[in-house]
Design an enzyme around this catalytic site. Structure first.
Site, PDB file in Angstrom:
ATOM      1  N   ASN A  65       0.873  -1.188   0.000  1.00  0.00           N
ATOM      2  CA  ASN A  65       0.000   0.000   0.000  1.00  0.00           C
ATOM      3  C   ASN A  65       0.907   1.234   0.000  1.00  0.00           C
ATOM      4  O   ASN A  65       2.104   1.122   0.294  1.00  0.00           O
ATOM      5  CB  ASN A  65      -0.979  -0.044   1.189  1.00  0.00           C
ATOM      6  CG  ASN A  65      -0.290   0.163   2.520  1.00  0.00           C
ATOM      7  OD1 ASN A  65       0.478   1.110   2.702  1.00  0.00           O
ATOM      8  ND2 ASN A  65      -0.550  -0.727   3.479  1.00  0.00           N
ATOM      9  N   ARG A  79       0.594 -11.385   2.542  1.00  0.00           N
ATOM     10  CA  ARG A  79      -0.233 -11.575   3.737  1.00  0.00           C
ATOM     11  C   ARG A  79      -0.962 -12.917   3.771  1.00  0.00           C
ATOM     12  O   ARG A  79      -1.560 -13.267   4.794  1.00  0.00           O
ATOM     13  CB  ARG A  79      -1.240 -10.410   3.893  1.00  0.00           C
ATOM     14  CG  ARG A  79      -0.556  -9.063   4.169  1.00  0.00           C
ATOM     15  CD  ARG A  79      -1.487  -8.063   4.842  1.00  0.00           C
ATOM     16  NE  ARG A  79      -1.860  -8.475   6.189  1.00  0.00           N
ATOM     17  CZ  ARG A  79      -2.707  -7.799   6.963  1.00  0.00           C
ATOM     18  NH1 ARG A  79      -3.279  -6.697   6.519  1.00  0.00           N
ATOM     19  NH2 ARG A  79      -3.009  -8.225   8.181  1.00  0.00           N
ATOM     20  N   ARG A 115      -8.695  -4.106  -1.949  1.00  0.00           N
ATOM     21  CA  ARG A 115      -8.282  -5.416  -1.429  1.00  0.00           C
ATOM     22  C   ARG A 115      -9.383  -6.465  -1.588  1.00  0.00           C
ATOM     23  O   ARG A 115      -9.156  -7.534  -2.108  1.00  0.00           O
ATOM     24  CB  ARG A 115      -7.898  -5.298   0.044  1.00  0.00           C
ATOM     25  CG  ARG A 115      -6.694  -4.421   0.299  1.00  0.00           C
ATOM     26  CD  ARG A 115      -5.435  -5.022  -0.291  1.00  0.00           C
ATOM     27  NE  ARG A 115      -4.269  -4.227   0.015  1.00  0.00           N
ATOM     28  CZ  ARG A 115      -3.589  -4.290   1.161  1.00  0.00           C
ATOM     29  NH1 ARG A 115      -3.961  -5.122   2.112  1.00  0.00           N
ATOM     30  NH2 ARG A 115      -2.550  -3.521   1.358  1.00  0.00           N
ATOM     31  N   HIS A 172      -8.410  -0.029   2.768  1.00  0.00           N
ATOM     32  CA  HIS A 172      -9.330  -0.855   3.563  1.00  0.00           C
ATOM     33  C   HIS A 172     -10.459   0.059   4.054  1.00  0.00           C
ATOM     34  O   HIS A 172     -10.214   1.213   4.418  1.00  0.00           O
ATOM     35  CB  HIS A 172      -8.635  -1.448   4.802  1.00  0.00           C
ATOM     36  CG  HIS A 172      -7.848  -2.694   4.553  1.00  0.00           C
ATOM     37  ND1 HIS A 172      -6.660  -2.972   5.199  1.00  0.00           N
ATOM     38  CD2 HIS A 172      -8.088  -3.757   3.747  1.00  0.00           C
ATOM     39  CE1 HIS A 172      -6.206  -4.144   4.802  1.00  0.00           C
ATOM     40  NE2 HIS A 172      -7.051  -4.645   3.916  1.00  0.00           N
ATOM     41  N   CYS A 211      -7.273  -1.148  13.096  1.00  0.00           N
ATOM     42  CA  CYS A 211      -6.594  -2.272  12.419  1.00  0.00           C
ATOM     43  C   CYS A 211      -5.950  -3.242  13.397  1.00  0.00           C
ATOM     44  O   CYS A 211      -5.770  -4.413  13.087  1.00  0.00           O
ATOM     45  CB  CYS A 211      -5.454  -1.785  11.544  1.00  0.00           C
ATOM     46  SG  CYS A 211      -5.870  -0.637  10.293  1.00  0.00           S
TER      47      CYS A 211
HETATM   48  N1  ARG Z   1       0.347  -3.333   5.938  1.00  0.00           N
HETATM   49  C1  ARG Z   1      -0.981  -3.818   6.105  1.00  0.00           C
HETATM   50  C2  ARG Z   1      -1.615  -4.048   4.735  1.00  0.00           C
HETATM   51  O1  ARG Z   1      -1.357  -3.286   3.851  1.00  0.00           O
HETATM   52  C3  ARG Z   1      -1.796  -2.867   6.915  1.00  0.00           C
HETATM   53  C4  ARG Z   1      -3.168  -3.379   7.241  1.00  0.00           C
HETATM   54  C5  ARG Z   1      -3.980  -2.426   8.037  1.00  0.00           C
HETATM   55  N2  ARG Z   1      -5.208  -3.030   8.401  1.00  0.00           N
HETATM   56  C6  ARG Z   1      -6.417  -2.483   8.265  1.00  0.00           C
HETATM   57  N3  ARG Z   1      -7.439  -3.139   8.727  1.00  0.00           N
HETATM   58  N4  ARG Z   1      -6.606  -1.361   7.628  1.00  0.00           N
HETATM   59  O2  ARG Z   1      -2.363  -4.973   4.519  1.00  0.00           O
END
Ligand code: ARG
Length: 285
Positions: A21, A94, A148, A177, A273
């Site tokens: 991101n 992830r 996402r 998100h 988060c």
């Molecule tokens: N680095 C993580 C990603 O890009 C951060 C996630 C943050 N989580 C959230 N629920 N916004 O997936």
């Protein structure tokens, strides 16, 4: 308020080593990694302390080396009425988290704390409560898609939980998100950053929420991920707030707790988060 149960993960292995991101810059992290790790660990401890003092029951998933984003437990699953729908992540970086979240939630089921635990169908990406935010007042999920999670995931959520799920397109890569751009409060207000949504999405939010319930976060606050807040009853926990944003929230009768957790924004995350509510119940469930 019944006692909130929240899943978290200690940031033992938290760092920024890849970029999925716009917030993430591994080189910048590497230059200052020791100080940032310390800052994250202290900030997270404060978050634990604060949520505990507000009456939350906290459960911790074990940190895993090589999975720095496991700390963002909001993405683990959607949990509602004792049922958990475990995430399918878009990015390979992830996807390795999925079995750990699954095992943790399966263990809760074995203890009788959950009744059903399923993986999201393989055909869709769905990044847990991070993209599917529960609105207690309206008894529905607000689901973000287009960055996402897939639009088609709204159907999977609706079918699994038997609850209304409103998909909203996310159009700004900084707000990838849903929980970075919209969060319903206990009193029925919705804090959101309009610029994250398509015009059609903004219209749906205004229509379903009622204009008087909308709290539009200033750009400056959204850009510090302050919409990504945790709300427990009349308390709100977040990283930071401008005076303007703070008074918008306090005017509605909420208490603000600002915590030193801004190092998590270097990964694109903040308070919400880092948490996953396990105790949500719907009115129909
Ligand atoms: N680095 C993580 C990603 O890009 C951060 C996630 C943050 N989580 C959230 N629920 N916004 O997936």
């Amino acid at each position: 308020m019944p006692q909130p149960t929240i899943m978290m993960c200690k940031p033992v292995h938290f760092e920024v080593t890849y970029k999925i991101n716009p917030w993430m810059t591994p080189d910048e992290w590497a230059e200052n990694s020791l100080a940032l790790a310390l800052e994250s660990s202290d900030g997270w401890d404060r978050l634990v302390e604060t949520l505990g003092s507000l009456g939350a029951n906290l459960l911790f998933v074990d940190p895993q080396p090589g999975l720095p984003d496991l700390v963002f437990t909001a993405n683990a699953a959607i949990v509602m009425d004792g049922k958990a729908l475990v995430a399918r992540f878009r990015h390979p970086e992830r996807q390795g988290e999925e079995p750990f979240y699954l095992a943790f939630l399966e263990a809760l089921k074995a203890q009788g704390l959950l009744t059903q635990v399923e993986m999201t169908p393989e055909s869709v990406c769905l990044e847990g409560a991070g993209d599917c935010v529960w609105d207690t007042q309206r008894n529905l999920f607000w689901m973000g898609y287009g960055q996402r999670s897939d639009q088609a995931a709204a159907r999977a959520v609706g079918d699994f939980f038997g609850l209304e799920t409103i998909p909203l397109e996310l159009i700004d890569p900084r707000y990838y998100h849903m929980d970075t751009a919209l969060v319903p409060l206990s009193g029925g207000e919705i804090v959101y950053y309009p610029g994250a949504f398509s015009a059609a999405g903004q219209a749906v939010v205004a229509e379903r929420a009622g204009r008087h319930n909308l709290i539009a976060a200033p750009e400056e606050d959204a850009a510090r991920l302050s919409v990504n807040l945790v709300n427990l009853d009349r308390d709100i926990v977040l990283a930071t707030a401008t005076d303007r944003f703070q008074s918008m929230i306090e005017e509605r009768g909420y208490r603000l707790h600002k915590l030193p957790i801004s190092s998590f924004s270097k990964s694109g995350g903040s308070a919400f988060c880092l948490t996953l509510r396990l105790d949500r119940t719907s009115k129909t469930g």
